[in-house]
Design a protein around this motif. Sequence first.
Motif, PDB file in Angstrom:
ATOM      1  N   VAL A  55      -3.164   4.217  14.948  1.00  0.00           N
ATOM      2  CA  VAL A  55      -3.493   4.510  13.552  1.00  0.00           C
ATOM      3  C   VAL A  55      -4.019   3.261  12.834  1.00  0.00           C
ATOM      4  CG1 VAL A  55      -2.549   5.290  11.331  1.00  0.00           C
ATOM      5  CG2 VAL A  55      -1.823   6.384  13.450  1.00  0.00           C
ATOM      6  N   ALA A  56      -3.340   2.127  13.068  1.00  0.00           N
ATOM      7  CA  ALA A  56      -3.704   0.910  12.339  1.00  0.00           C
ATOM      8  C   ALA A  56      -5.075   0.377  12.749  1.00  0.00           C
ATOM      9  CB  ALA A  56      -2.641  -0.167  12.560  1.00  0.00           C
ATOM     10  N   ARG A  57      -5.540   0.763  13.939  1.00  0.00           N
ATOM     11  CA  ARG A  57      -6.883   0.346  14.360  1.00  0.00           C
ATOM     12  C   ARG A  57      -7.970   1.148  13.650  1.00  0.00           C
ATOM     13  NH1 ARG A  57      -4.177   0.133  19.496  1.00  0.00           N
ATOM     14  NH2 ARG A  57      -4.457  -1.854  20.597  1.00  0.00           N
ATOM     15  N   ARG A  58      -7.588   2.233  12.990  1.00  0.00           N
ATOM     16  CA  ARG A  58      -8.573   3.136  12.365  1.00  0.00           C
ATOM     17  C   ARG A  58      -8.303   3.257  10.863  1.00  0.00           C
ATOM     18  NH1 ARG A  58      -7.333   4.141  17.355  1.00  0.00           N
ATOM     19  NH2 ARG A  58      -8.909   4.896  18.815  1.00  0.00           N
ATOM     20  N   PRO A  59      -8.948   2.408  10.059  1.00  0.00           N
ATOM     21  CA  PRO A  59      -8.642   2.371   8.625  1.00  0.00           C
ATOM     22  C   PRO A  59      -8.707   3.736   7.941  1.00  0.00           C
ATOM     23  CG  PRO A  59     -10.026   0.515   9.214  1.00  0.00           C
ATOM     24  CD  PRO A  59      -9.930   1.375  10.445  1.00  0.00           C
ATOM     25  N   TRP A  73       1.572   3.666  16.245  1.00  0.00           N
ATOM     26  CA  TRP A  73       1.253   2.892  15.052  1.00  0.00           C
ATOM     27  C   TRP A  73      -0.034   2.104  15.267  1.00  0.00           C
ATOM     28  CZ3 TRP A  73       1.110  -2.429  15.175  1.00  0.00           C
ATOM     29  CH2 TRP A  73       0.884  -3.054  13.927  1.00  0.00           C
ATOM     30  N   GLY A  74      -0.174   1.501  16.476  1.00  0.00           N
ATOM     31  CA  GLY A  74      -1.366   0.721  16.791  1.00  0.00           C
ATOM     32  C   GLY A  74      -2.616   1.583  16.750  1.00  0.00           C
ATOM     33  N   THR A 131      -0.940   7.077   5.669  1.00  0.00           N
ATOM     34  CA  THR A 131      -0.088   6.411   4.675  1.00  0.00           C
ATOM     35  C   THR A 131       0.022   7.266   3.404  1.00  0.00           C
ATOM     36  OG1 THR A 131      -2.026   5.099   4.039  1.00  0.00           O
ATOM     37  CG2 THR A 131      -0.393   4.030   5.427  1.00  0.00           C
ATOM     38  N   PRO A 134       2.479   0.171  -4.793  1.00  0.00           N
ATOM     39  CA  PRO A 134       1.119  -0.194  -5.193  1.00  0.00           C
ATOM     40  C   PRO A 134       1.076  -1.107  -6.405  1.00  0.00           C
ATOM     41  CG  PRO A 134       1.255   2.152  -4.734  1.00  0.00           C
ATOM     42  CD  PRO A 134       2.662   1.626  -4.666  1.00  0.00           C
ATOM     43  N   ASP A 148       0.834  -1.203   0.000  1.00  0.00           N
ATOM     44  CA  ASP A 148       0.000   0.000   0.000  1.00  0.00           C
ATOM     45  C   ASP A 148       0.868   1.253   0.000  1.00  0.00           C
ATOM     46  OD1 ASP A 148      -2.211   1.716   0.303  1.00  0.00           O
ATOM     47  OD2 ASP A 148      -2.057   1.629   2.497  1.00  0.00           O
ATOM     48  N   LEU A 149       1.833   1.259   0.889  1.00  0.00           N
ATOM     49  CA  LEU A 149       2.616   2.463   1.115  1.00  0.00           C
ATOM     50  C   LEU A 149       3.734   2.631   0.092  1.00  0.00           C
ATOM     51  CD1 LEU A 149       2.991   4.627   3.514  1.00  0.00           C
ATOM     52  CD2 LEU A 149       4.850   3.161   4.253  1.00  0.00           C
ATOM     53  N   ALA A 196     -11.749  -1.865   4.642  1.00  0.00           N
ATOM     54  CA  ALA A 196     -11.468  -1.627   6.066  1.00  0.00           C
ATOM     55  C   ALA A 196     -10.147  -2.253   6.522  1.00  0.00           C
ATOM     56  CB  ALA A 196     -12.617  -2.171   6.909  1.00  0.00           C
ATOM     57  N   PHE A 238      -1.621  -4.170  -7.838  1.00  0.00           N
ATOM     58  CA  PHE A 238      -2.307  -4.252  -9.141  1.00  0.00           C
ATOM     59  C   PHE A 238      -1.841  -5.479  -9.926  1.00  0.00           C
ATOM     60  CE2 PHE A 238      -2.905   0.178  -7.929  1.00  0.00           C
ATOM     61  CZ  PHE A 238      -4.267   0.298  -8.112  1.00  0.00           C
ATOM     62  N   ALA A 285       3.607   8.229   2.152  1.00  0.00           N
ATOM     63  CA  ALA A 285       4.054   7.754   0.838  1.00  0.00           C
ATOM     64  C   ALA A 285       4.324   8.932  -0.087  1.00  0.00           C
ATOM     65  CB  ALA A 285       3.001   6.826   0.226  1.00  0.00           C
ATOM     66  N   LEU A 295       5.111   1.816  18.870  1.00  0.00           N
ATOM     67  CA  LEU A 295       4.104   0.761  18.695  1.00  0.00           C
ATOM     68  C   LEU A 295       2.709   1.295  19.016  1.00  0.00           C
ATOM     69  CD1 LEU A 295       5.411  -2.599  20.203  1.00  0.00           C
ATOM     70  CD2 LEU A 295       4.547  -2.205  17.892  1.00  0.00           C
ATOM     71  N   LEU A 313      -6.127  -5.716  15.973  1.00  0.00           N
ATOM     72  CA  LEU A 313      -6.013  -5.674  14.512  1.00  0.00           C
ATOM     73  C   LEU A 313      -6.563  -6.956  13.897  1.00  0.00           C
ATOM     74  CD1 LEU A 313      -2.523  -3.985  14.087  1.00  0.00           C
ATOM     75  CD2 LEU A 313      -4.778  -2.942  13.890  1.00  0.00           C
ATOM     76  N   THR A 338      -6.088  -2.770   7.227  1.00  0.00           N
ATOM     77  CA  THR A 338      -4.845  -2.001   7.424  1.00  0.00           C
ATOM     78  C   THR A 338      -3.666  -2.970   7.449  1.00  0.00           C
ATOM     79  OG1 THR A 338      -5.001  -1.995   9.862  1.00  0.00           O
ATOM     80  CG2 THR A 338      -5.999  -0.142   8.690  1.00  0.00           C
ATOM     81  N   THR A 342      -0.494   5.889  -2.629  1.00  0.00           N
ATOM     82  CA  THR A 342      -0.721   4.595  -1.988  1.00  0.00           C
ATOM     83  C   THR A 342      -1.551   3.724  -2.919  1.00  0.00           C
ATOM     84  OG1 THR A 342      -2.772   5.268  -0.931  1.00  0.00           O
ATOM     85  CG2 THR A 342      -0.735   5.627   0.309  1.00  0.00           C
ATOM     86  N   PHE A 343      -1.547   2.431  -2.616  1.00  0.00           N
ATOM     87  CA  PHE A 343      -2.371   1.514  -3.385  1.00  0.00           C
ATOM     88  C   PHE A 343      -3.833   1.918  -3.285  1.00  0.00           C
ATOM     89  CE2 PHE A 343      -5.288  -2.042  -3.529  1.00  0.00           C
ATOM     90  CZ  PHE A 343      -4.970  -2.623  -4.738  1.00  0.00           C
ATOM     91  N   PHE A 344      -4.270   2.213  -2.069  1.00  0.00           N
ATOM     92  CA  PHE A 344      -5.706   2.459  -1.891  1.00  0.00           C
ATOM     93  C   PHE A 344      -6.163   3.729  -2.597  1.00  0.00           C
ATOM     94  CE2 PHE A 344      -5.230  -0.854   1.208  1.00  0.00           C
ATOM     95  CZ  PHE A 344      -6.417  -1.547   1.040  1.00  0.00           C
ATOM     96  N   TYR A 357      -5.711   5.643   8.941  1.00  0.00           N
ATOM     97  CA  TYR A 357      -4.580   4.916   8.357  1.00  0.00           C
ATOM     98  C   TYR A 357      -4.387   5.314   6.894  1.00  0.00           C
ATOM     99  CZ  TYR A 357      -1.567   0.920   7.264  1.00  0.00           C
ATOM    100  OH  TYR A 357      -0.530   0.120   6.865  1.00  0.00           O
ATOM    101  N   ARG A 358      -5.491   5.358   6.132  1.00  0.00           N
ATOM    102  CA  ARG A 358      -5.432   5.778   4.718  1.00  0.00           C
ATOM    103  C   ARG A 358      -4.783   7.150   4.589  1.00  0.00           C
ATOM    104  NH1 ARG A 358      -7.926   1.247   3.897  1.00  0.00           N
ATOM    105  NH2 ARG A 358      -5.764   0.677   4.207  1.00  0.00           N
ATOM    106  N   THR A 407      -2.558  -5.224  20.986  1.00  0.00           N
ATOM    107  CA  THR A 407      -2.695  -4.493  19.720  1.00  0.00           C
ATOM    108  C   THR A 407      -2.864  -5.482  18.571  1.00  0.00           C
ATOM    109  OG1 THR A 407      -1.338  -2.689  20.562  1.00  0.00           O
ATOM    110  CG2 THR A 407      -1.592  -2.822  18.181  1.00  0.00           C
TER     111      THR A 407
END
Lengths: 254, 477
Positions: free
Chosen positions: B411-415, B408-409, B422, A21, A17-18, A43, A25, B426, B405, A63, A45, B461-463, B418-419, A59
């Motif tokens: 952020v990663a818990r909240r898509p 990062w945790g 990132t 990409p 993703d970061l 949704a 694809f 990026a 950690l 996740l 991550t 980013t990919f997304f 996170y978008r 954590t």
Amino acid sequence: MLQASPRVALFVTCLVDLHRPTVGFAAIRLLEQAGCQVEVPRAQTCCGQPAYNSGDRDTARDLALGILEAFGGYDYIVVPSGSCGGMLRHHLPTLFEDDPNLRARAEALAARTYELVSFLTDVMGLERVAGAASGTVTYHDSCSGLRELGIKAQPRRLLEALGVTVKEMADPDVCCGFGGTFCVKYPEISTRMVSDKSADIAATGAETVLAGDLGCLLNIAGRLKREGSAVKVRHVAEVLAGMTGAVPPIGEAG
Amino acid sequence: MLSTSPAFKENARKAINDAGLQKALARTKPQFHGKRAKAVAGLPEFERLRDIGRDIKNHTLAHLDFYLETWAANVERAGGQVHWCASADDARAAVLGICERVGARTVTKGKSMISEELGINEHLEQHGITPVETDLGEYILQLRHEPPSHIIGPAFHLNREDWEESFRRAHTDLPADRVFHERRDILTEARAKLRARFLAADVGITGANFLIAETGSSVIVTNEGNGDLTQTLPRVHIVLASLEKMVPTLEDATNMLRLLARSATGQDFSVYTTFSTGVRREGDLDGPEEYHVVLLDNGRSAMLGTEFQDMLRCIRCAACMNHCPVYNVVGGHAYGSVYPGPMGAVLTPTLIGVDQAGNLPNASTFCGRCESVCPVKIPLPKMMRHWREREFERHLTPATVRTNLALWGFVARRPGLYRLVTRIGAGALGWLGRRRGRLSRLPFAGGWTAGRDLPAPEGDTFFARYAREQRGKGGRA
């Protein structure tokens, strides 16, 4: 029994993703060519490995819960990484030892999760992918893909079917020294390990080094470029999907 | 041995820059990897044997109380004595007690890692008794006042020139200008020096590779034969063993021996494999008048029933460290404890505390090569991770790591968040690296960029790209 057109969820992974990409694809293209309906759950991550391997189970578990939610209901979950794939397939269920319901869900998800190349070959039964390619490559076996998921011959087989020559390096199964947080916690050791790896790569005379994990690839590319090496570094999916024209090799400008 | 595990990073840095050590470590591949691979390939049932080995050890550990009692009764029936020692202090006292009671002045020793764990040599010396190491590797380390760097090749960190130099310095009664033409000349000199020591010794101390419950025997394997001279010539034989060396039967020991040499040195069998049972009987041609086993716990029984129990299956073959890419770079001394490499990374925190030994289970990429060669299938990476969990629970993990950690945790818990993060990351890195496709320097990433470039991301980013493409297609996702 394999469905004619399985519904596949792509687990993109943080690094794809970061950082790259195009690998995502390329994965979609390969899966669609294999006859899958590909979806990318929004949704998602991270697989949680940085927390899990640092001892922070809470954590990692949070996740993992998010992953169970986002990736339920698909026939397969496919990951363009042996490391994240191994996390989902082998470690996710261990985070729910205290909860039989969640554990069962995690196990069901784990059983449907595959690394990309392993999925194409072992599940979809592909002997070759579309297109043709040439040149000489060497293939680094990423540790988790190799030892947790048994990925060794599959990428080599697909590459050779495309027309690529695979020239083995010495010890392709030895770690490149990335190791997630290891590479920043113990940078001297990590650098020495990747230097050994880059020497083994250079000794093959191959034009390109491929692997199935971006972590290893960033590490290897970072070292090769620092040494001024001309060896190109790419994710195996880019070559298999015929997308090397879409993006310069890792660590190089377009 | 005083632990320097807390200084692991500094030790490792020195080791990487030590040319002599690196020369010695380069022997790992020809000496260990290839030979093990060949030995394993030569025994088609080796994989099945690993399962058998694991099962024998699991069964023994599940019934350890029974087998310990059976074994101890059989030792005593054969005229031996068992000294049950909960701690290292108890074990040192037991060894010294025996030596003092029989008036020992010189004690010969076979290779034993338990001896290193206990620091027996220093303890005996402090009480006026001279210990003499008879394993070649241990012998030179005693001359050099160094601890072992490897559990089966204690002097693996030394090169031939180190041997010659140490022998010239220690054996001053021999001509200073003598020439060592080949390795054999070094061996010959050591043999000549040791022969007199064997004959003069009052007590012989050996380790044990296995203890056998049904017979009360102890087993040692060596390639030099020094163990046999150590345990048969003196009047008194002391065996140092930790309690997890137990196997139920001779048959079990045989299976374990088939695994041990192949995993360790790539031999089908060690040159000498010696079973000792009790004292010399009437009519026996040799054997000791007294046979003692100093049985050490030292934290091991506390591992039973925990996530670390599987570690007690270890048979000390060293395959894990031989195949560890970290050990191969830093060598054994960097670990700063008796047991180096992956098995040490799991065992050492038990012995000296994870607060002291925290670096060891962290200094692994979890590449899993150790587990893949372990003859008894110990899940070493998994147990190193368990130590990291204990560290994290006890807030021993470094504050910066915890903060990163947590951030990062979060952020990663909240898509959604996170978008956003990132995309910014990026974009920024992609822009910074846009000209060369990589960065040579980056604030807060010195660990990475000191030895390698950081490849630049593509930029988007990919997304973000995927969402754009889907919108272009009419919003399918």
